[in-house]
Design an enzyme around this catalytic site. Structure first.
Site, short mmCIF file in Angstrom:
data_model
loop_
_atom_site.label_atom_id
_atom_site.label_comp_id
_atom_site.label_asym_id
_atom_site.label_seq_id
_atom_site.Cartn_x
_atom_site.Cartn_y
_atom_site.Cartn_z
N GLU A 1 -62.48 28.95 -27.90
CA GLU A 1 -63.14 30.17 -29.03
C GLU A 1 -63.88 29.95 -28.84
O GLU A 1 -65.04 31.24 -30.44
CB GLU A 1 -61.89 28.53 -30.09
CG GLU A 1 -60.47 28.37 -30.31
CD GLU A 1 -60.11 27.30 -29.67
OE1 GLU A 1 -60.70 26.61 -28.45
OE2 GLU A 1 -58.77 27.02 -29.23
N HIS B 1 -52.00 23.28 -35.97
CA HIS B 1 -51.83 24.82 -36.48
C HIS B 1 -51.17 24.98 -37.64
O HIS B 1 -51.68 26.20 -38.25
CB HIS B 1 -50.60 24.88 -36.04
CG HIS B 1 -49.88 24.20 -34.19
ND1 HIS B 1 -49.99 23.16 -33.51
CD2 HIS B 1 -50.19 24.97 -33.29
CE1 HIS B 1 -50.79 23.28 -32.28
NE2 HIS B 1 -50.41 24.39 -31.89
N GLN C 1 -56.30 31.33 -32.72
CA GLN C 1 -54.55 31.05 -32.00
C GLN C 1 -54.06 30.57 -33.67
O GLN C 1 -53.03 30.61 -34.40
CB GLN C 1 -54.23 30.65 -30.86
CG GLN C 1 -52.77 30.94 -30.31
CD GLN C 1 -52.81 30.54 -28.79
OE1 GLN C 1 -53.25 29.53 -28.36
NE2 GLN C 1 -52.38 31.47 -27.77
N PHE C 2 -54.80 29.65 -33.97
CA PHE C 2 -54.84 28.84 -35.04
C PHE C 2 -55.65 28.76 -35.80
O PHE C 2 -57.08 28.14 -34.99
CB PHE C 2 -53.65 27.55 -35.08
CG PHE C 2 -52.58 27.69 -34.42
CD1 PHE C 2 -51.86 28.22 -35.63
CD2 PHE C 2 -51.94 27.68 -33.31
CE1 PHE C 2 -50.28 29.10 -34.87
CE2 PHE C 2 -50.60 28.57 -32.88
CZ PHE C 2 -49.56 28.29 -33.63
#
Ligand SMILES: Cc1ncc(C[n+]2csc(CCOP(=O)(O)OP(=O)(O)O)c2C)c(N)n1
Ligand SMILES: Cc1ncc(C[n+]2csc(CCOP(=O)(O)OP(=O)(O)O)c2C)c(N)n1
Ligand SMILES: [Mg+2]
Ligand SMILES: [Mg+2]
Lengths: 328, 345, 328, 345
Positions: free
Chosen positions: A63, A132, A85-86
């Site tokens: 990230e 998440h 992604q989250f």
């Protein structure tokens, strides 16, 4: 209105990406699994086929590099739309967001700007594992230089995303994962932008104001429906952007009833709700007829999905808080 | 380890630099050392905040910079590479403004292909990878040269950026300035690896160790890397082994943590002296040339310093500039308050 | 009292480390340059000579590893006191603090706890470069599981550090770098702890309450002195710990005057001051006689040291806010 | 690449495992596959949230785990290593509880030397380095084995942890399970390196590539690493080359991104089949033994599942437990509210 196509939040986001990549060839999409797979939620499905693997890029699992490289890409003349992604995994890129992306214009005295959008799904309600669902938007508020955008409806999802991509400054664009496919609404086709710093009164009522953003707006709408059955008329204000904050719109809404409940999915203490309360009581002290209540998640780590209802704000808690506020 | 120019000033094979380049490099090295001296003096006088000298690392910084084309290539610095920045087009005045606390005057001028200094160790590496990626995507030509220390090579940013650069095969030259210290921490406490350049293997691109006090070795190795990058060959990692002869910065006192004998030994391998010996032997340098060069350097420095001193200092309004392209109403209000506040009461 | 030695904040911290390493052989100190050099501020000077290089360890330059390894060390039975060179560089370790250190007890259902203290200097006023002064304490408030401690006086510096090291949960211990050597005060010798969640009223006055923590407490004291010259009597409350927050102590202090100013070194929007305001207006709405004002840094990136006075809260601004509040 | 046990079940040299070990391993492999099947079924029935199967990686996970001593060594898992966790002492019921959402029953029991699964990719690596460091400092004996994927090897945490482990020379065995995919991302998009094990060089310790579908090669290489660590030789990186035959997890459909031919080919190298062939040839395994083993596995699974189903589900109070050792007054208040809230109205 009626001839506008009805899209889900997810489709609205995808449409904005498709359109803007068509309009501006500097726009590129990067992130984990965004290409071939179309992202873990399939938001970017079809983009790679349409715009090719140079502009829609599957990156390694890192990230910090996704965000840091996006800053470099922007300096080099591209307009990156990065997917993390989250939102919970922006933690891994934290040092590249607040201290780098957000400050690059300032540090370079305007020589370089960071026209970068970071898209990330977040929020509870889908029984997803740890990290998440983390709603950590407040942690970015103390990073001046970045803007924080959190649509709650399909039309805003499109309009705010187009605004974000075109904004010359970095934008964190937070996607309400529980709404991705669960709500649909009319979305203006073609070029449609929503300016930052303009909240939206999505329901009007004279007795109490419910303030929220992202998926919590829908909890407030549901609560307002229940309250109405009991004769309590609630307004619901969707902030749409946290930074910049629509202080004028917020205060105008507060002054209608002088009674306010703030709702958010993040833990109570230090959540952005605190800033809303502090701002209101500073700017509209005289209009307040009751203490502002906050309905938020508990001050605990996010529990397993099967237990998230104990953690998250609920419609029931909102209704109770609104009643207590009205009856104060 | 790649070595070309010996401590005695003799070269293995032929010089990879033209006579003009050698002289230019030597002038820049002398300028660098004079800037060190001046800024340390200004810091001691309270006119500069903190300064970290280049002393000892001139060959690594300047040799690599001279392999770049300022009209084509970009430099992404850490914080101890101002000679490279000057060579690449940063006016000396802007450099002085950086340290003398005038941030508007310190800005990288338009058209100069340089990013600002980076205070967060290693954070510039992903930026450099992204910038190189953009050059590739836009088929702009040119490479990005990024500088970082052996300390920075322990940060996650180094790893993530290197790996991404490898996968995207971007035109990036990674200049690892191994000066053997990160503040007080010696390189053998920084890593158990015997060669930091060996890490390149794990990212799928070539890595080299060069004598970082050897102008020619640094220059030639960097030039090879630049050419590889220009022809689509992707990144290269170059570990320049040098030594930080000075303190970490003006708040540091290395006597607290390292043996002076180590420094004495490093002085024997002084990067400037070897070039001076080489150039003198070649007949392109002399005591007289050096003395004229030093005079010119002194006057350049005087001018730059004076220019900064004569500038108005940025006021309260400046901190609200360049936060965003446009101020939000809340920031407008804060700005008004701050201007009010800054007025003498 | 008078026979207690007078120490600086820095000396008090060092004393606590020396004592606790002597008392408990599981305690170790790790971080960049903490050993041979004694840390960039020399806080840990002498520790390595005394306790050896196994327990006082110079680490590689990697904040994430320092924090992450500290969690592992704690699981393995050590009691790590990690130094991050400046709080601004906890950004690099962010993903190992909130999501890991803070949640490990919860995630393991109590099987493992993270008895880890992270020490980090922070705050402005010393003309230090970017990142070094960043006051980002509020960013950790949304990480339930971690405690946040910020002493402002030598005795508290010692007492809170001993409490932190012994606390079975992770503690962020924030050191006010501008006070390191600039103030001295009596410090109880030997074992002296200060419980978390207990604020301290460091000055009493009936007209207005100034709430602060860390170095800002001293700005408030200075402001209170000036206000007193004009006949305005201000109380000053030092929160000492942000998490846990001493709500009862805070509310009791608020109720004295019903007029409050909150002061902090972090940017205004989303700072911990917002939480203080939100808590007060919830718990003491009826006692409030004026809107709570916040005096904070500006919502901009931290400027160069030479310009920090334009950015930071000043005594002058506190005095003005207190006057406006009293006169409301 | 280290290879010992061929696809046809013949071994190069002699088996590094005893007959008992081989049989134990084979049972564990069969258990692992049966657990995969059951949890996928339960997920399809809505009784499990998300499940990521081990399918295809059994030799890598079990071969390495069998080189460890549960009474001496620690395992730090990522999230796809439950057979290793079971072998190390995690009761099957706790494992089922993990996936069936009963977090209290899922906890690692006291005395079992295991950390919980890690959902943040790579984040467990610094923990493992720290834990190994503690073992060294406390002269406790034992090693730490940490699992992570080739995707995780791109994260900064991998790098920082490896480098620290090298410098501190801690007893750490790093098991890189290269199953060729991180969700949809193939390893050649993850890194340009031809060998991930080569990264060990850059941290100053040895690295090996093994056929991760080869139980014996994984076991023998891990055992060497364990012995090196026990004797003070520091960390080892072992890249186990295997293949994720199943989906990433139950929300994933690999047909969207990979060629089924690739999977067919991987099935040919199935890690269980080779052990079965070897054991059958050795006369320590037969269809009858297998059928009895499968019966026993089925009943173990039934029991574990039933035990979890019979447990009371944790209520609202559980989310306030283990936040801190002691609740703050604010959390006490929130807990009271939550209990009130959870009461049926
Ligand atoms: C992320 C981060 N951590 C810590 C620091 C404090 N710090 C400043 S310089 C330095 C040492 C850097 O060493 P190296 O990368 O070798 O560069 P050198 O100073 O030798 O040029 C450290 C630790 C920082 N600026 N940034
Ligand atoms: C820090 C972080 N980023 C992203 C994710 C989302 N994610 C979950 S599994 C996964 C792929 C992991 O790949 P690998 O490390 O190879 O392990 P494998 O799934 O193959 O076992 C990703 C990206 C995550 N959980 N954590
Ligand atoms: Mg160095
Ligand atoms: Mg994988």
């Amino acid at each position: 209105m009626s001839d506008q196509p009805e899209l889900s939040v997810l489709e609205a986001i995808r449409e904005a990406l498709f359109e803007e990549m068509g309009r501006d060839e500097r726009v590129m999409v990067l992130g984990m699994d965004v290409g071939r797979l179309g992202g873990v939620f399939r938001v970017t499905r079809g983009l790679m086929e349409r715009y090719g693997p140079e502009r829609v890029v599957d990156t390694p699992l890192a990230e910090g590099a996704i965000v840091g490289a996006s800053l470099g890409l922007a300096i080099g003349g591209m307009v990156p739309v990065a997917e993390v992604q989250f939102l919970g995994f922006t933690h891994q890129a934290f040092h590249q967001i607040g201290p780098q992306l957000a400050r690059y214009r300032f540090r370079s005295r305007g020589r370089f700007s960071a026209q970068v959008t970071i898209r990330a799904p977040f929020g509870g309600g889908t029984r997803t594992p740890e990290f998440h669902p983390d709603a950590i938007e407040a942690q970015f508020v103390q990073a001046p230089g970045v803007k924080i955008v959190c649509p709650a409806f399909p039309d805003d999802a499109k309009g705010l995303l187009l605004e974000a991509i075109r904004d010359p400054d970095p934008v964190l664009y937070l996607e309400p994962q529980r709404l991705y496919r669960s709500i649909r609404g009319p979305v203006p086709p073609g070029d449609h932008t929503v300016p930052f710093g303009s909240s939206r009164l999505v329901r009007e009522g004279k007795d109490v104001l419910l303030v929220a953003w992202s998926a919590a707006v829908h909890l407030c709408l549901e609560a307002a429906g229940l309250l109405a059955q009991d004769g309590v008329e609630a307004s619901v204000l969707d902030l749409r952007t946290l930074v910049p904050l629509d202080v004028a719109g917020l205060i105008a809404a507060v002054e209608q009833s002088g009674k306010v409940v703030v709702v958010h999915e993040a833990p109570l203490t230090g959540g952005f709700g605190a800033e809303i309360v502090a701002t209101i009581q500073q700017e509209a002290f005289g209009s307040l007829d009751a203490p502002i209540r906050r309905v938020a998640a508990r001050d605990t780590p996010y529990p397993p999905g099967s237990m998230e209802d104990y953690f998250l704000p609920s419609v029931r808690r909102i209704v109770a808080a609104a009643r207590a506020t009205v009856e104060y | 380890m790649i070595e070309l120019l010996g401590v005695d000033g003799t070269v293995r094979g032929t010089s990879p630099m033209t006579s003009k380049q050698v002289v230019d490099a030597l002038r820049l090295m002398l300028l660098s050392r004079a800037v060190d001296d001046r800024l340390i003096k200004l810091q001691r006088m309270g006119r500069v905040g903190v300064y970290g000298p280049v002393h000892g690392q001139e060959a690594a910084v300047i040799g690599s910079a001279m392999a770049l084309d300022p009209h084509r290539d970009w430099i992404v610095p850490a914080s101890r590479e101002h000679p490279a920045m000057l060579r690449h087009g940063l006016p000396l005045m802007n450099m002085f403004a950086t340290y003398m606390g005038n941030f508007d005057a310190a800005a990288i001028p338009d058209g100069v292909r340089l990013l600002p200094r980076q205070q967060a160790i290693g954070a510039q590496l992903p930026h450099a990878a992204g910038l190189a990626w953009a050059l590739k995507l836009r088929r702009a030509g040119g490479v990005v040269a990024v500088y970082f220390g052996e300390g920075a090579s322990s940060e996650g940013d180094f790893h993530e950026a290197s790996n991404l650069a490898g996968v995207m095969r971007v035109p990036l030259v990674m200049l690892l300035i191994n000066n053997h210290y990160a503040i007080s921490t010696p390189v053998h406490r920084q890593t158990a690896a015997t060669e930091l350049a060996a890490r390149a293997d794990g990212y799928g691109f070539p890595g080299f160790v060069v004598d970082g006090n050897d102008l020619f070795a640094v220059y030639a190795t960097t030039l090879d890397a630049v050419n590889r990058a220009l022809s689509g060959g992707g990144p290269t990692l170059i570990e320049c082994r040098t030594y930080r002869i000075g303190f970490h910065n003006t708040s540091d006192n290395p006597k607290e943590y390292r043996d002076p004998a180590e420094v004495d030994e490093a002085e024997q391998r002084d990067p400037i002296e070897r070039v001076r010996r080489f150039a003198t032997r070649e007949g392109i340098w002399s005591a007289a040339i050096e003395s004229a060069a030093l005079d010119e350097i002194r006057s350049q420095i005087e001018t730059a310093q004076r220019q900064v001193e004569e500038l108005p200092r940025p006021g309260a309004a400046a901190i609200f500039e360049h936060v965003y392209e446009q101020l939000s109403p809340r920031l407008e209000q804060q700005k008004a308050e701050a201007l009010d506040d800054a007025r003498p009461s």
